[in-house]
Scaffold this active site. Structure first.
Site, PDB file in Angstrom:
ATOM      1  N   ASP A  12      74.529  29.279  51.727  1.00  0.00           N
ATOM      2  CA  ASP A  12      73.151  29.424  51.230  1.00  0.00           C
ATOM      3  C   ASP A  12      72.135  29.585  52.362  1.00  0.00           C
ATOM      4  O   ASP A  12      70.980  29.175  52.233  1.00  0.00           O
ATOM      5  CB  ASP A  12      72.745  28.223  50.361  1.00  0.00           C
ATOM      6  CG  ASP A  12      73.746  27.981  49.259  1.00  0.00           C
ATOM      7  OD1 ASP A  12      74.137  28.957  48.611  1.00  0.00           O
ATOM      8  OD2 ASP A  12      74.143  26.815  49.057  1.00  0.00           O
ATOM      9  N   GLU A  13      72.552  30.177  53.462  1.00  0.00           N
ATOM     10  CA  GLU A  13      71.636  30.341  54.597  1.00  0.00           C
ATOM     11  C   GLU A  13      70.704  31.530  54.396  1.00  0.00           C
ATOM     12  O   GLU A  13      69.743  31.692  55.153  1.00  0.00           O
ATOM     13  CB  GLU A  13      72.438  30.564  55.890  1.00  0.00           C
ATOM     14  CG  GLU A  13      73.336  29.411  56.303  1.00  0.00           C
ATOM     15  CD  GLU A  13      74.765  29.605  55.781  1.00  0.00           C
ATOM     16  OE1 GLU A  13      74.973  30.460  54.889  1.00  0.00           O
ATOM     17  OE2 GLU A  13      75.657  28.893  56.265  1.00  0.00           O
ATOM     18  N   GLY A  14      71.026  32.366  53.400  1.00  0.00           N
ATOM     19  CA  GLY A  14      70.230  33.585  53.215  1.00  0.00           C
ATOM     20  C   GLY A  14      70.979  34.812  53.716  1.00  0.00           C
ATOM     21  O   GLY A  14      70.368  35.789  54.160  1.00  0.00           O
ATOM     22  N   LYS A  15      72.310  34.757  53.631  1.00  0.00           N
ATOM     23  CA  LYS A  15      73.112  35.896  54.122  1.00  0.00           C
ATOM     24  C   LYS A  15      72.833  37.160  53.320  1.00  0.00           C
ATOM     25  O   LYS A  15      72.711  38.235  53.886  1.00  0.00           O
ATOM     26  CB  LYS A  15      74.611  35.562  54.046  1.00  0.00           C
ATOM     27  CG  LYS A  15      75.043  34.509  55.051  1.00  0.00           C
ATOM     28  CD  LYS A  15      76.495  34.137  54.890  1.00  0.00           C
ATOM     29  CE  LYS A  15      76.785  33.510  53.552  1.00  0.00           C
ATOM     30  NZ  LYS A  15      76.103  32.246  53.274  1.00  0.00           N
ATOM     31  N   HIS A  40      74.753  35.533  46.452  1.00  0.00           N
ATOM     32  CA  HIS A  40      73.861  36.094  47.463  1.00  0.00           C
ATOM     33  C   HIS A  40      72.640  36.652  46.752  1.00  0.00           C
ATOM     34  O   HIS A  40      72.767  37.484  45.854  1.00  0.00           O
ATOM     35  CB  HIS A  40      74.573  37.205  48.247  1.00  0.00           C
ATOM     36  CG  HIS A  40      75.600  36.669  49.190  1.00  0.00           C
ATOM     37  ND1 HIS A  40      76.369  37.464  49.994  1.00  0.00           N
ATOM     38  CD2 HIS A  40      75.959  35.403  49.457  1.00  0.00           C
ATOM     39  CE1 HIS A  40      77.173  36.698  50.717  1.00  0.00           C
ATOM     40  NE2 HIS A  40      76.944  35.448  50.400  1.00  0.00           N
ATOM     41  N   THR A 129      83.009  24.558  42.017  1.00  0.00           N
ATOM     42  CA  THR A 129      82.140  25.369  41.164  1.00  0.00           C
ATOM     43  C   THR A 129      82.821  25.669  39.834  1.00  0.00           C
ATOM     44  O   THR A 129      82.261  26.337  38.982  1.00  0.00           O
ATOM     45  CB  THR A 129      81.809  26.716  41.851  1.00  0.00           C
ATOM     46  OG1 THR A 129      83.039  27.319  42.237  1.00  0.00           O
ATOM     47  CG2 THR A 129      80.926  26.519  43.064  1.00  0.00           C
ATOM     48  N   ARG A 303      72.795  24.262  40.470  1.00  0.00           N
ATOM     49  CA  ARG A 303      72.798  22.847  40.865  1.00  0.00           C
ATOM     50  C   ARG A 303      71.754  22.574  41.947  1.00  0.00           C
ATOM     51  O   ARG A 303      71.607  23.389  42.867  1.00  0.00           O
ATOM     52  CB  ARG A 303      74.173  22.464  41.446  1.00  0.00           C
ATOM     53  CG  ARG A 303      75.261  22.395  40.420  1.00  0.00           C
ATOM     54  CD  ARG A 303      76.545  21.853  41.025  1.00  0.00           C
ATOM     55  NE  ARG A 303      77.180  22.797  41.945  1.00  0.00           N
ATOM     56  CZ  ARG A 303      78.369  22.594  42.520  1.00  0.00           C
ATOM     57  NH1 ARG A 303      79.027  21.477  42.297  1.00  0.00           N
ATOM     58  NH2 ARG A 303      78.891  23.484  43.322  1.00  0.00           N
TER      59      ARG A 303
END
Ligand code: GDP
Length: 424
Positions: A12-15, A40, A129, A303
């Site tokens: 979830d870093e913003g890839k 993404h 998940t 979540r």
């Protein structure tokens, strides 16, 4: 140019956002691992898109997108994702989407087994998940899965499927006392959701080998981050695949090439979905404010994510295992509300300070050592040049660059395509 775009942290870093931006300069974008267990998010002039399976280059008309042999593909999910994009006016044809005949199919019984096991674990659950990813990778290594190429051979498929289903039911019925699945149902599911992709399935390894020979620019898009890698992450709270750059050529289908570049996507603070050690976690009001400011809710599952300050030991480790040549620092704008910015500078394990990222029990016991840096307290989302940043924001960037020992090449200051700074 052969470039891997990888996550430095817990995912979830913003890839997605960075791949969408940088893919302009690439002919081909390849996803090389994982399935629809992460999302993404891409925001551009055509709208907001959450991609779980498709490579993020799918939103650029001229880009060829490849789903590599290292992936696990839930074809029902893929069918839905492709349909949604088509409804939004995105053209998807075999010319610009190619699916490896070696990629593994994630079947409904994989999802079922994932849910049965999470339910059995109850309060000891891993935070799966529930999309079947661990069971399908386990079956891949048991050599009892179907691959995308199998759906091209109708007779062979029936036989393989009935053998596999018989074996699966030993666990479903015998182990979990659940209702058996039938080979007929599975075949009908494949006919509905996999058969429409028959023309997209090919030997992508051949295709990429030729493309690399022709000097095409290829981007390898990772899912999740270094700390979720099956070997180098926070095992067992990891994903079931290799999320690191070194695996990209293998999972993509061209193990013979050497990457020219690994770009690490690193968040200006920390977030983590699910269970497991997350040393830098912030709680109470401090955590709630950061979660709200960063809108930290899972793209795949909705979540709420756990949040923390930037974590130096974890990020420096992430930079190392990803072999990152440069960094894109994302979500800098989220920190603009903070007068003092929390940064986890070290861990305390059994009373001793360490700046190394520990494993096993030491990681489980580690406590964060926080320092607070001055914030800039102003909106930076319109900054497009490094000179536009307030002095304190620039100091923050330089500080992180020094502590992680990696050059910051891009700074993202918002979710939209144009909201970034290239550090020249
Ligand atoms: P990925 O799995 O690494 O692609 O990350 P996600 O897409 O799940 O999460 C990133 C989220 O942050 C998405 O909602 C993006 O639109 C958003 N995002 C990405 N970069 C920035 C940024 O620089 N600033 C802000 N405010 N949001 C960003």
């Amino acid at each position: 140019m052969l470039t891997a775009i990888v996550g430095i942290n817990w995912g979830d870093e913003g890839k997605g956002r960075m791949v969408d931006l940088l893919s302009e300069n690439y002919d081909i974008v390849v996803r090389y691992q994982g399935g629809n267990n992460a999302g993404h998010t891409v925001v551009n002039e055509r709208g907001k898109f959450i991609l779980n399976l498709l490579p993020s280059g799918i939103l650029r008309p001229g880009t060829v997108n490849v789903m590599g042999p290292g992936m696990v593909i839930d074809v029902e999910h893929l069918y839905g994702e492709v349909s949604r994009l088509r409804e939004a006016g995105i053209e998807i044809t075999p010319e610009h989407l190619k699916i490896s005949d070696r990629a593994t199919i994630c079947m409904p019984y994989h999802k079922l087994l994932d849910c049965l096991e999470e339910d059995r674990l109850a309060d000891k659950k891993f935070g799966s998940t529930r999309r079947g990813i661990a069971p399908v990778y386990a079956d891949k290594f048991m050599k009892k899965t179907l691959r995308m190429g199998d759906i091209l051979s109708k007779d062979g498929l029936k036989e393989k499927l009935s053998d596999i289903v018989e074996w699966k039911n030993l666990t479903i019925c015998g182990g979990y006392h659940a209702e058996p699945v039938t080979a007929e149902d599975m075949l009908s599911w494949l006919n509905t959701y996999a058969a429409p992709f028959a023309d997209y399935i090919c030997d992508t390894s051949e295709y990429l080998t030729e493309a690399a020979k022709d000097g095409k620019n290829i981007m390898f898009e990772a899912q999740l981050g270094a700390l979720r890698d099956i070997d180098y992450g926070i095992y067992p709270y990891t994903s079931s695949s290799s999320t690191i750059a070194a695996y990209a050529p293998i999972g993509a289908g061209i193990p013979q090439i050497k990457l020219d570049e690994s770009i690490g996507i690193m968040k200006a603070y920390s977030s983590c979905v699910g269970e497991g050690p997350f040393t830098c976690e912030l709680f109470g009001k401090e955590g709630e404010k950061l979660r709200a400011a960063g809108n930290e809710y899972g793209a795949a599952t909705g979540r709420p994510r756990r949040v923390g300050g930037f974590d130096i030991p974890a990020s420096r480790y992430g930079v190392r295992v990803q072999g990152a040549d440069s960094i894109a620092l994302t979500k800098m704008d989220v920190l603009s509300y903070l007068e003092k910015i929390p940064v986890c500078v070290a861990y305390k394990v059994d009373g001793a300070l360490t700046e190394k990222f520990p494993t096993g029990d030491a990681l489980a016991k580690a406590e964060p050592v926080y320092e607070y840096l001055d914030g800039w307290m102003s909106d930076i989302s319109d900054c497009r040049d490094i000179g536009d940043l307030p002095e304190k924001a620039l100091e923050y960037v330089r500080y992180i660059e020094k502590k992680t020992d990696c050059k910051i090449k891009y700074i993202s200051v918002g979710p939209s395509r144009e909201q970034y700074i290239e550090v020249k």
